[in-house]
Design a protein around this motif. Structure first.
Motif, PDB file in Angstrom:
ATOM      1  N   ASP A 112       0.804  -1.220   0.000  1.00 46.78           N
ATOM      2  CA  ASP A 112       0.000   0.000   0.000  1.00 46.78           C
ATOM      3  C   ASP A 112       0.841   1.277   0.000  1.00 46.78           C
ATOM      4  N   GLU A 113       2.171   1.145   0.066  1.00 42.99           N
ATOM      5  CA  GLU A 113       3.046   2.317   0.025  1.00 42.99           C
ATOM      6  C   GLU A 113       3.301   2.719  -1.418  1.00 42.99           C
ATOM      7  N   PRO A 114       3.362   4.024  -1.684  1.00 39.90           N
ATOM      8  CA  PRO A 114       3.641   4.457  -3.058  1.00 39.90           C
ATOM      9  C   PRO A 114       5.071   4.086  -3.465  1.00 39.90           C
ATOM     10  N   GLN A 115       5.244   3.830  -4.748  1.00 36.95           N
ATOM     11  CA  GLN A 115       6.565   3.489  -5.264  1.00 36.95           C
ATOM     12  C   GLN A 115       7.431   4.743  -5.323  1.00 36.95           C
ATOM     13  N   GLU A 116       8.715   4.590  -4.987  1.00 35.12           N
ATOM     14  CA  GLU A 116       9.648   5.712  -5.050  1.00 35.12           C
ATOM     15  C   GLU A 116       9.845   6.137  -6.494  1.00 35.12           C
ATOM     16  N   ASN A 117       9.933   7.447  -6.723  1.00 35.48           N
ATOM     17  CA  ASN A 117      10.313   7.892  -8.056  1.00 35.48           C
ATOM     18  C   ASN A 117      11.836   7.814  -8.176  1.00 35.48           C
ATOM     19  N   PHE A 118      12.339   7.990  -9.384  1.00 38.64           N
ATOM     20  CA  PHE A 118      13.759   7.815  -9.651  1.00 38.64           C
ATOM     21  C   PHE A 118      14.623   8.745  -8.798  1.00 38.64           C
ATOM     22  N   LEU A 119      14.264  10.019  -8.729  1.00 38.19           N
ATOM     23  CA  LEU A 119      15.045  10.983  -7.965  1.00 38.19           C
ATOM     24  C   LEU A 119      15.075  10.624  -6.484  1.00 38.19           C
ATOM     25  N   ASP A 120      13.936  10.261  -5.932  1.00 40.51           N
ATOM     26  CA  ASP A 120      13.894   9.877  -4.517  1.00 40.51           C
ATOM     27  C   ASP A 120      14.735   8.640  -4.258  1.00 40.51           C
ATOM     28  N   ARG A 121      14.675   7.681  -5.176  1.00 35.33           N
ATOM     29  CA  ARG A 121      15.458   6.449  -5.008  1.00 35.33           C
ATOM     30  C   ARG A 121      16.954   6.743  -5.068  1.00 35.33           C
ATOM     31  N   MET A 122      17.369   7.539  -6.059  1.00 28.97           N
ATOM     32  CA  MET A 122      18.789   7.873  -6.176  1.00 28.97           C
ATOM     33  C   MET A 122      19.275   8.657  -4.964  1.00 28.97           C
ATOM     34  N   THR A 123      18.444   9.569  -4.479  1.00 32.38           N
ATOM     35  CA  THR A 123      18.811  10.363  -3.302  1.00 32.38           C
ATOM     36  C   THR A 123      18.970   9.468  -2.084  1.00 32.38           C
ATOM     37  N   ARG A 124      18.024   8.562  -1.883  1.00 30.87           N
ATOM     38  CA  ARG A 124      18.107   7.638  -0.749  1.00 30.87           C
ATOM     39  C   ARG A 124      19.370   6.784  -0.849  1.00 30.87           C
ATOM     40  N   LEU A 125      19.620   6.230  -2.030  1.00 32.55           N
ATOM     41  CA  LEU A 125      20.796   5.383  -2.208  1.00 32.55           C
ATOM     42  C   LEU A 125      22.096   6.170  -1.995  1.00 32.55           C
ATOM     43  N   ALA A 126      22.135   7.393  -2.500  1.00 35.15           N
ATOM     44  CA  ALA A 126      23.329   8.230  -2.316  1.00 35.15           C
ATOM     45  C   ALA A 126      23.569   8.500  -0.840  1.00 35.15           C
ATOM     46  N   GLU A 127      22.506   8.825  -0.117  1.00 38.12           N
ATOM     47  CA  GLU A 127      22.638   9.093   1.317  1.00 38.12           C
ATOM     48  C   GLU A 127      23.069   7.842   2.079  1.00 38.12           C
ATOM     49  N   GLU A 128      22.785   6.661   1.513  1.00 40.48           N
ATOM     50  CA  GLU A 128      23.219   5.403   2.111  1.00 40.48           C
ATOM     51  C   GLU A 128      24.647   5.042   1.697  1.00 40.48           C
ATOM     52  N   GLY A 129      25.255   5.873   0.823  1.00 36.78           N
ATOM     53  CA  GLY A 129      26.647   5.663   0.442  1.00 36.78           C
ATOM     54  C   GLY A 129      26.867   4.993  -0.896  1.00 36.78           C
ATOM     55  N   ASP A 130      25.831   4.837  -1.699  1.00 37.53           N
ATOM     56  CA  ASP A 130      25.975   4.192  -3.000  1.00 37.53           C
ATOM     57  C   ASP A 130      26.703   5.125  -3.974  1.00 37.53           C
ATOM     58  N   VAL A 131      27.893   4.714  -4.413  1.00 39.90           N
ATOM     59  CA  VAL A 131      28.726   5.556  -5.279  1.00 39.90           C
ATOM     60  C   VAL A 131      28.034   5.846  -6.606  1.00 39.90           C
ATOM     61  N   ASP A 132      27.441   4.832  -7.219  1.00 36.79           N
ATOM     62  CA  ASP A 132      26.782   5.041  -8.513  1.00 36.79           C
ATOM     63  C   ASP A 132      25.639   6.053  -8.407  1.00 36.79           C
TER      64      ASP A 132
END
Length: 93
Positions: free
Chosen positions: A4-24
């Motif tokens: 029931d949670e909305p799917q992350e958009n691309f920008l939100d996903r990339m931002t979350r991953l970057a904040e988690e330390g994902d280099v790509d």
């Protein structure tokens, strides 16, 4: 995510991953903000921030790009010395 949670958009996903330390993700966001790609508004300071995050993990693409930003004063104060340090570290690898 829950069904029931909305799917992350691309920008939100990339931002979350970057904040988690994902280099790509950091590299992707750096590029997006530097050139205003994929629907984001061009923001040189954010581009510098994300390239810095990737460079801190010794990603050579990010180190090179960060050196260019320092050299040109894009997203940060121009600093030719820091630009050269980054380029030297790339040459050493």
């Amino acid at each position: 995510r829950k069904p029931d949670e909305p799917q992350e958009n691309f920008l939100d996903r990339m931002t979350r991953l970057a904040e988690e330390g994902d280099v790509d993700a950091c590299l992707t966001l750096g590029y997006m903000y530097l050139y205003g790609e994929n629907g984001v508004t061009r923001d040189e300071e954010k581009a510098f921030r994300y390239y810095s995050m990737a460079a801190s993990q010794e990603d050579m693409i990010a180190v090179n790009n960060l050196g260019s930003l320092y050299y040109s004063g894009i997203g940060t104060e121009k600093n030719v010395n820091k630009a050269e340090i980054g380029r030297a570290s790339c040459r050493e690898r």
